[in-house]
Write an enzyme that holds these catalytic residues in place. Structure first.
Site, PDB file in Angstrom:
ATOM      1  N   CYS A   1      -0.435   3.987   2.044  1.00 38.36           N
ATOM      2  CA  CYS A   1      -0.263   4.000   3.461  1.00 38.36           C
ATOM      3  C   CYS A   1       1.227   4.363   4.028  1.00 38.36           C
ATOM      4  O   CYS A   1       1.793   4.821   5.091  1.00 38.36           O
ATOM      5  CB  CYS A   1      -0.711   2.705   3.969  1.00 38.36           C
ATOM      6  SG  CYS A   1      -1.992   1.905   3.315  1.00 38.36           S
ATOM      7  N   ASP A   2       2.039   3.661   2.959  1.00 42.35           N
ATOM      8  CA  ASP A   2       3.546   3.615   3.686  1.00 42.35           C
ATOM      9  C   ASP A   2       4.618   4.487   2.913  1.00 42.35           C
ATOM     10  O   ASP A   2       5.715   4.524   2.980  1.00 42.35           O
ATOM     11  CB  ASP A   2       4.114   2.025   3.484  1.00 42.35           C
ATOM     12  CG  ASP A   2       3.185   1.249   4.483  1.00 42.35           C
ATOM     13  OD1 ASP A   2       2.810   1.902   5.664  1.00 42.35           O
ATOM     14  OD2 ASP A   2       2.885   0.151   4.127  1.00 42.35           O
TER      15      ASP A   2
ATOM     16  N   CYS B   1       0.639  -1.167  -0.013  1.00 44.16           N
ATOM     17  CA  CYS B   1      -0.127   0.027   0.130  1.00 44.16           C
ATOM     18  C   CYS B   1       0.908   1.293  -0.006  1.00 44.16           C
ATOM     19  O   CYS B   1       1.251   1.661   1.075  1.00 44.16           O
ATOM     20  CB  CYS B   1      -1.010  -0.012   1.100  1.00 44.16           C
ATOM     21  SG  CYS B   1      -1.741   1.450   1.472  1.00 44.16           S
TER      22      CYS B   1
END
Ligand code: NAP
Length: 347
Positions: A145-146, A142
């Site tokens: 997200c990261d 992701c």
């Protein structure tokens, strides 16, 4: 209901498993039909859209809409009509008897007359050495997200579809360099995403190449990768067949998988609901969400291997709720007819 479920004696009309766009759309329709649906939010509440940045092709949002925003609005809409939400993962479904029983990982049991399966699909892993150890430590599925953890890093994105292009474009905002590693020499991504990625100055491509091994540790994070390539593509297959492949070790600070998704249907494996070899839930022929088990309906990515769009998931979610509603209506009227018949027979 959010404090946990202790309602094994209660029989619901409809339980919707999954709270992504398909589950939410089913919840809006079922709630508006006064079926008081219970929506089970599993390990990835809100589904794949919560991991997306802008959704540009959902009808009604000419400027685009954030994935998380769309999900939150959908949930509010469903709650407004009376849908209930609770956390819970179905471990086992017993569908031979009615009402259906759902065993949750918490130990609770839910009973329902109709079941809508909208469990979506989870990110696929490629099978590279060390991926189990390094997932979450510099290896990710992701980018939204990261990605921000990789400011100034050189990163790899694995895959050649829209997900991989989206990840690469997002990561290009943070990373020093982004290299897309694709196992063939042609992308699967849509034209618009392909163009954006190919034209981007900070995105490079390694064609006919696959990730064999990830280097690093949980303390140090991802530090490098071993890549293999073959001019005819799919190099790991060539390696398995003892053909010559080029092998190279490179230093990277992050690796992102964008290689598609696997349907979340493990809990249906021992039921009469049909699944294909990839675990995709099979609905009956024609335009319906009905499955091989009467009263069980499928919606969204779990049953759609072809379109897999937010808007189509919302569409099949609404269809599943409508199908469930008419199936419940039919059963109720059949039961009423048989009660009348029994009463007349005993007169
Ligand atoms: P996808 O279209 O199935 O693409 C998966 C990619 O990963 C393919 O290029 C595939 O290679 C590669 N791949 C699969 N398994 C692999 C493995 N083990 N090792 C290396 N490479 C592997 O999946 P997706 O990109 O997640 O897209 C799914 C659907 O969602 C599509 O309909 C897409 O249009 C949609 N989507 C849309 C957007 C958007 O519009 N913004 C964003 C994301 C997704 P091959 O090409 O060789 O098979």
């Amino acid at each position: 209901m959010n404090e946990g479920i202790t309602e094994s004696e209660t029989v619901r009309d409809v339980v919707i498993v999954g709270s992504g766009v398909a589950g939410l759309s089913a919840a809006v329709y079922a709630a508006r039909a006064d079926l008081e649906p219970l929506v089970l939010e599993g390990p990835e509440p809100g589904g794949q859209l919560t991991l997306t940045t802008d959704v540009e092709n959902y009808l009604g949002f000419p400027e685009g809409v954030g994935g998380m925003d769309l999900i939150q609005r959908g949930r509010e809409q469903a709650e407004r009509f009376g849908a209930e939400f609770t956390h819970g993962t179905v471990e086992r479904a017993t569908l031979e008897e009615r009402p259906f029983e759902l065993d949750l990982s918490s130990g609770d049991v839910l009973r329902t007359r109709a079941l809508i399966v909208a469990t979506g699909a989870s990110a696929r892993w490629v099978g590279a050495t060390n991926e189990d150890e390094l997932m979450g430590y510099g290896l990710s599925t992701c980018a939204t997200c990261d990605g921000a953890f990789h400011r100034g890093d050189d990163v790899l994105v694995i895959g050649g579809g829209d997900s991989a292009m989206e990840e690469a474009l997002f990561l290009a905002k943070f990373a020093d360099s982004v290299t897309v590693v694709h196992r063939r020499d042609e992308l699967r991504a849509s034209e618009v995403m392909t163009r954006r990625a190919l034209e981007h100055d900070d995105i490079e491509f390694r064609w006919n190449t696959e990730l064999l091994e990830i280097h690093g540790s949980q303390e140090a994070g991802v530090t490098g990768a071993t890549l293999v390539s073959h001019p005819d593509g799919r190099p790991t297959e060539k390696l398995d067949a003892d053909l010559d492949v080029d092998q190279v070790e490179i230093g990277v600070g992050g690796i992102f998988y964008g290689v598609g998704h696997v349907p979340n249907t493990a809990f249906l494996e021992n039921t009469a609901v049909d699944l294909d070899d990839d675990g995709q839930l099979l609905t009956l022929e024609g335009m319906t969400t009905e499955t091989a088990v009467e009263g069980v309906f499928g919606a969204g990515d779990v049953m759609d291997p072809d379109y897999r769009q937010a808007v189509t998931a919302a569409g099949t979610g609404s269809m599943a709720a409508l199908d469930a509603e008419s199936w419940l209506d039919e059963r109720t009227s059949q039961q009423e007819v048989s009660v009348v018949a029994d009463v007349s027979a005993s007169d």
